[in-house]
Design a protein around this motif. Structure first.
Motif, PDB file in Angstrom:
ATOM      1  N   ALA A 193       0.660  -1.329  -0.096  1.00 21.15           N
ATOM      2  CA  ALA A 193       0.198  -0.326   0.314  1.00 21.15           C
ATOM      3  C   ALA A 193       0.975   1.847  -0.112  1.00 21.15           C
ATOM      4  O   ALA A 193       0.238   1.659  -0.699  1.00 21.15           O
ATOM      5  N   GLY A 194       2.031   1.254   1.104  1.00 19.03           N
ATOM      6  CA  GLY A 194       2.948   2.475   0.843  1.00 19.03           C
ATOM      7  C   GLY A 194       3.838   2.623  -0.655  1.00 19.03           C
ATOM      8  O   GLY A 194       3.817   3.582  -0.843  1.00 19.03           O
ATOM      9  N   VAL A 195       4.827   1.027  -0.590  1.00 24.37           N
ATOM     10  CA  VAL A 195       5.665   1.149  -1.343  1.00 24.37           C
ATOM     11  C   VAL A 195       5.222   1.830  -2.844  1.00 24.37           C
ATOM     12  O   VAL A 195       5.904   2.144  -3.785  1.00 24.37           O
ATOM     13  N   VAL A 196       4.089   0.814  -2.883  1.00 22.88           N
ATOM     14  CA  VAL A 196       3.354   0.696  -4.782  1.00 22.88           C
ATOM     15  C   VAL A 196       2.561   1.616  -5.100  1.00 22.88           C
ATOM     16  O   VAL A 196       2.406   3.261  -5.709  1.00 22.88           O
ATOM     17  N   PHE A 197       1.778   2.426  -3.924  1.00 19.03           N
ATOM     18  CA  PHE A 197       0.407   3.134  -3.970  1.00 19.03           C
ATOM     19  C   PHE A 197       0.700   4.749  -3.757  1.00 19.03           C
ATOM     20  O   PHE A 197       0.224   5.599  -4.786  1.00 19.03           O
ATOM     21  N   LEU A 198       1.608   4.942  -3.373  1.00 21.06           N
ATOM     22  CA  LEU A 198       2.180   5.859  -2.651  1.00 21.06           C
ATOM     23  C   LEU A 198       2.651   6.586  -3.945  1.00 21.06           C
ATOM     24  O   LEU A 198       2.291   8.182  -4.519  1.00 21.06           O
TER      25      LEU A 198
END
Length: 482
Positions: A283-288
């Protein structure tokens, strides 16, 4: 001093090999547009990532089990040589088909690097030893740094030199790691027994996981739903294959993934936690970064820099976890705190918009990173403490395997949420605002779900104190002095 230098050098090599393997999971993403522009084959672009993910995921449990049976050193050297050779060939690729094939070869080697490095470090510095828990914190920090450096280095190499250097950089660094392991790492025989390899299990497992990753990759493509044949067909085949795999493993004399280990409650719950916390990680390293690029118009390199609060917090969280385990000799209470931080950080991302303040978002990312860091180091210790030493490689490998599969599921589910939101919101809000809305849906949805399931699993996990190593640390280190 000689003893300490010897073990420290091998530790650096093990961590370096693990870092390179994890780096290559993310370094290509920012370079893909330039790769497609130079090599063509745009319809195959996702397979540059999937080919590596597929072969590295399938081989992880195999390397772990074989290393238990035959020793870590030969398996680690095989993996490193294959990885370096694949990296060199990727840099020389002249078309997309070649690049995909060489990425698959690279992944065949990478499958050894993370789990065997974890197992080696656990053997060199057991969690109950004076330096053990702190070293586990360093392990988690290396994982976090790989997620931090991958997108950034991919952007830098692509913008300043050539995308090919994203692969070439592995060759000299990998050669150094190979030399250190070959010359300084003592060989120890395996403790898990020999015998005929589990050919049937390997074959069925390969088919099942390949089908699963193909189905999840197809789901990530625009326009495909869960019921479309390219998605549903491979996933149904994977489910049937996994059922057959369990049946085969129960009868195998030397199973590649011993099913009886799942009778250990801690082992099973740690792997469940590893699977679902990958939701929070991705959720953090791809979508942000996608939010930074698509909604705010940031470049690839800049988007990598903007997630620094999260990835640096992961390094800090992992290190703090190591210190807490070292001083208290327990890990469960500190692991239980992590899902609350993960849930809070990802839930706050429901406020993502075009005008979200940088300081506020940095605070949310800080919470995610502080929650994720302990998972990267603490779960490794928990699974090591749960099983006999004969299964250390298997345990480390399966922890990595379930994290990678969880990441693939997170990408498919989060990607579907993201795409459907953009499609629904773009006509009314405009494309940039629609991407912001999509991130505000995808990040909290998969992040909070992963955190809640992780909390339940960790709460059900038995608590225990870290056991002191059976062999004094001075004797463990002595093997590295020769």
């Amino acid at each position: 001093m000689k003893t300490r230098d010897g073990s420290a050098l091998v530790l650096v090599a093990a961590l370096g090999g693990m870092f390179l393997a994890m780096l290559d999971q993310t370094i290509v993403g920012t370079a893909l547009p330039r790769i497609v522009g130079e090599l063509g084959g745009g319809e195959l672009y996702t397979w540059v990532v999937t080919a590596y993910l597929l072969t590295s995921t399938v081989t992880v449990p195999l390397y772990g089990r074989l290393s238990d049976q035959h020793g870590r050193k030969p398996l680690l050297l095989v993996g490193m040589v294959v990885f370096v050779a694949g990296s060199a060939l990727c840099g020389l690729a002249q078309d997309m088909t070649q690049l995909i094939a060489f990425r698959a070869l690279q992944g065949l080697g990478a499958g050894a690097l993370v789990p065997l490095s974890l197992a080696l470090v656990l053997e060199m510095f057991p969690p109950g030893s004076p330096r053990g828990a702190r070293t586990q914190g360093a392990l988690g920090g290396v994982m976090a740094l790989a997620y931090l450096a991958g997108p950034f280095l991919g952007g830098v190499f692509t913008d300043q030199a050539s995308w090919r250097w994203g692969f070439y950089v592995n060759v000299p660094l990998g050669a150094v790691v190979i030399a250190i392991v070959a010359l300084r790492l003592p060989w120890r025989p395996g403790t898990g027994g020999g015998g005929r390899p589990d050919y049937a299990g390997i074959a069925v497992f390969t088919v099942a996981i390949t089908a699963l990753l193909v189905g999840l990759t197809e789901k990530g493509l625009d326009g495909h739903t869960w019921t479309d044949a390219p998605v549903a067909g491979p996933i149904l085949l994977a489910l049937a294959g996994l059922a057959a795999f369990v049946a085969v493993e129960r009868r195998a004399a030397n199973p590649m993934m011993p099913m009886h280990l799942f009778g250990n409650r801690t082992y099973t719950l740690v792997n469940v936690t590893s699977f679902v916390t990958a939701f929070c990680l991705y959720a953090g390293v791809v979508f942000l970064p996608r939010y930074f690029q698509e909604a705010l118009g940031a470049g690839a390199t800049e988007s990598g820099l903007r997630i620094y609060p999260m990835t640096l917090a992961m390094v800090v969280g992992s290190g703090v976890m190591g210190l807490l385990m070292s001083r208290t000799r327990v890990y469960k209470p500190w692991l239980l705190a992590s899902p609350f931080l993960l849930a809070a950080g990802t839930l706050l991302c429901v406020n993502l918009a075009l005008d979200t303040g940088g300081l506020a978002l940095a605070g949310w990312m800080l919470l995610i990173g502080l929650g994720m860091g302990p998972m990267l180091s603490g779960l490794t210790v928990a699974v090591q403490q749960a099983l006999p030493p004969a299964y250390l490689g298997t345990a480390s490998a399966n922890l990595t395997f379930f994290r990678q599969i969880g990441g693939s599921v997170a990408l498919a589910v989060g990607g579907a949420l993201y795409t459907s939101t953009v499609t629904a919101e773009a006509p009314a809000q405009g494309l940039a605002a629609a991407h912001a809305s999509a991130a505000a849906v995808a990040v909290p949805s998969i992040g909070v779900a992963g955190a809640v399931i992780a909390l339940v699993a960790l709460a059900a996990m038995p608590g225990r104190r870290l056991e002191l190593p059976a062999v004094p640390q001075t004797k463990i280190d002595a093997g590295f002095a020769s």
